[in-house]
Design a protein around this motif. Structure first.
Motif, PDB file in Angstrom:
ATOM      1  N   MET A 244       8.606   4.458   9.875  1.00 13.68           N
ATOM      2  CA  MET A 244       9.399   3.744   8.936  1.00 13.68           C
ATOM      3  C   MET A 244       9.350   2.165   9.429  1.00 13.68           C
ATOM      4  N   MET A 245       9.598   2.045  10.571  1.00 11.06           N
ATOM      5  CA  MET A 245       9.550   0.603  11.017  1.00 11.06           C
ATOM      6  C   MET A 245       8.215   0.021  10.903  1.00 11.06           C
ATOM      7  N   LEU A 246       7.145   0.782  11.009  1.00 15.99           N
ATOM      8  CA  LEU A 246       5.600   0.295  10.671  1.00 15.99           C
ATOM      9  C   LEU A 246       5.494  -0.266   9.326  1.00 15.99           C
ATOM     10  N   VAL A 247       6.137   0.568   8.440  1.00 13.73           N
ATOM     11  CA  VAL A 247       6.087   0.159   7.090  1.00 13.73           C
ATOM     12  C   VAL A 247       6.925  -1.011   6.598  1.00 13.73           C
ATOM     13  N   LEU A 248       8.101  -1.070   7.385  1.00 22.91           N
ATOM     14  CA  LEU A 248       9.019  -2.274   7.227  1.00 22.91           C
ATOM     15  C   LEU A 248       8.278  -3.743   7.656  1.00 22.91           C
ATOM     16  N   THR A 249       7.278  -3.322   8.701  1.00 20.08           N
ATOM     17  CA  THR A 249       6.578  -4.426   9.247  1.00 20.08           C
ATOM     18  C   THR A 249       5.670  -4.961   8.400  1.00 20.08           C
ATOM     19  N   VAL A 250       5.142  -4.095   7.620  1.00 21.88           N
ATOM     20  CA  VAL A 250       4.096  -4.680   6.394  1.00 21.88           C
ATOM     21  C   VAL A 250       4.795  -5.166   5.549  1.00 21.88           C
ATOM     22  N   VAL A 251       5.946  -4.763   5.177  1.00 18.96           N
ATOM     23  CA  VAL A 251       6.976  -5.511   4.323  1.00 18.96           C
ATOM     24  C   VAL A 251       6.973  -6.952   4.696  1.00 18.96           C
ATOM     25  N   THR A 252       7.422  -7.281   5.831  1.00 19.67           N
ATOM     26  CA  THR A 252       7.682  -8.426   6.351  1.00 19.67           C
ATOM     27  C   THR A 252       6.338  -9.459   6.130  1.00 19.67           C
ATOM     28  N   GLY A 253       5.337  -8.886   6.434  1.00 20.13           N
ATOM     29  CA  GLY A 253       4.048  -9.943   6.181  1.00 20.13           C
ATOM     30  C   GLY A 253       3.837 -10.104   4.705  1.00 20.13           C
TER      31      GLY A 253
END
Length: 244
Positions: free
Chosen positions: A26-35
Motif C-alpha cells: 500500500m505504501m508503494l502505491v502511495l509512492t507512485v501517487v506522489t510521483g
C-alpha cells in the motif's frame, strides 16, 4: 543480490503474519501517487512541489534571490497547504490510532477526495496553470500530500515514507555491503525509488504529450482502489493492526 530480490518480493507480496502485514505494498502505491502528483505540480503549476517540502524551501530561496521561473507565493502556498494537510492527517491518525488499518483507510478517503477534486478542476478548466485555479490546485494537492505523509509517518513502515527518498537512498548506500553494512532492506528501498520514478515518468509523459489532467486521474484511481483495499483491512484483528 538474492537477499535484495527476496526483500523486494516480500515487500510486494508480504507475509500477513509480518509486523506490517499488508501495509508495504500500500505504501508503494502511495509512492507512485506522489510521483504522479509532483509531476503535475512541478511541470504544470510552475516549479513548485506539493509533496517535496525541502524543494519548496529551496525554491523559495531561489525566488527571493531573483531567479527566474520560481514563485515565492506558489512555494509558500504549497508549504501552507501541506502543513494543514499534515495537521488533518495527524488528527485522523490520533483518532484511529488503535488500528493501523483504520488510520490508512480514513487518510485515503480524505486524500482521494482532495486529489479527485483537483482532477475535476484540471479537466474542466482550460488554463489550470494560471490565476486562482493554479493556487486552488496547489492547495488541494498540497493538502492531499500532507494527509498522506502524516498517515505514512503514523503507520511507520520502515523505508516507505511515500514522499521522501533522501533517507531511503542514503540507506541503500550506507547500509550496503560495500560500505561495511549488512545490506538490509535494499530491495524494499530500491522499490520505493522505482515507484516514485515510475509515477513521475508517467505523469511527465502525459503532461508533455498534451494531457495534463491524466496524472491526477491515474492518481485518483490508485487512491480509490487503495481506499477500497484499506476498508477491507479495517476488519482485521491481526497483529499488524496494533500501533507500534
Amino acid at each position: 543480490m538474492l537477499a535484495a530480490l527476496q526483500d523486494a518480493w516480500t515487500t510486494v507480496v508480504p507475509d500477513m503474519r509480518d509486523r506490517h502485514g499488508p501495509l508495504p505494498p500500500m505504501m508503494l502505491v502511495l509512492t507512485v501517487v506522489t510521483g504522479l502528483v509532483d509531476a503535475v505540480s512541478f511541470l504544470l503549476l510552475g516549479h513548485v512541489f506539493v509533496a517535496n517540502m525541502t524543494g519548496n524551501v529551496v525554491f523559495s530561496g531561489f525566488a527571493v534571490a531573483g531567479a527566474a521561473g520560481f514563485s515565492p507565493a506558489a512555494s509558500l502556498a504549497a508549504l501552507a497547504a501541506f502543513a494543514v494537510g499534515a495537521l488533518l492527517g495527524g488528527r485522523v491518525a490520533h483518532r484511529a490510532r488503535a488500528h493501523r488499518g483504520r488510520v490508512l483507510h480514513l487518510a485515503l478517503v480524505l486524500e482521494t477526495g482532495l486529489v479527485l477534486s483537483a482532477y475535476v478542476i484540471a479537466q474542466t478548466d482550460a488554463t489550470p496553470d494560471t490565476g486562482t485555479v493554479r493556487y486552488g490546485l496547489i492547495t488541494l494537492l498540497g493538502l492531499g500530500m500532507g494527509v498522506q505523509t502524516a498517515a505514512a509517518r503514523a503507520l511507520a513502515v520502515p523505508d516507505l515514507t511515500t514522499t521522501v527518498l533522501t533517507q531511503t537512498i542514503t540507506g541503500i548506500a550506507s547500509d550496503s555491503r560495500a560500505a561495511g553494512g549488512e545490506g538490509g532492506r535494499a530491495g524494499r528501498r530500491v522499490l520505493a525509488v522505482v515507484a516514485m520514478f515510475c509515477g513521475a515518468l508517467v505523469g511527465a509523459a502525459a503532461i508533455l504529450h498534451g494531457d495534463p489532467a491524466l496524472p491526477l486521474l491515474l492518481a485518483s484511481v490508485l487512491l480509490a482502489v487503495g481506499t477500497v483495499a484499506a476498508f477491507a483491512m479495517t476488519r482485521s484483528n491481526a497483529a499488524w493492526t496494533v500501533p507500534l
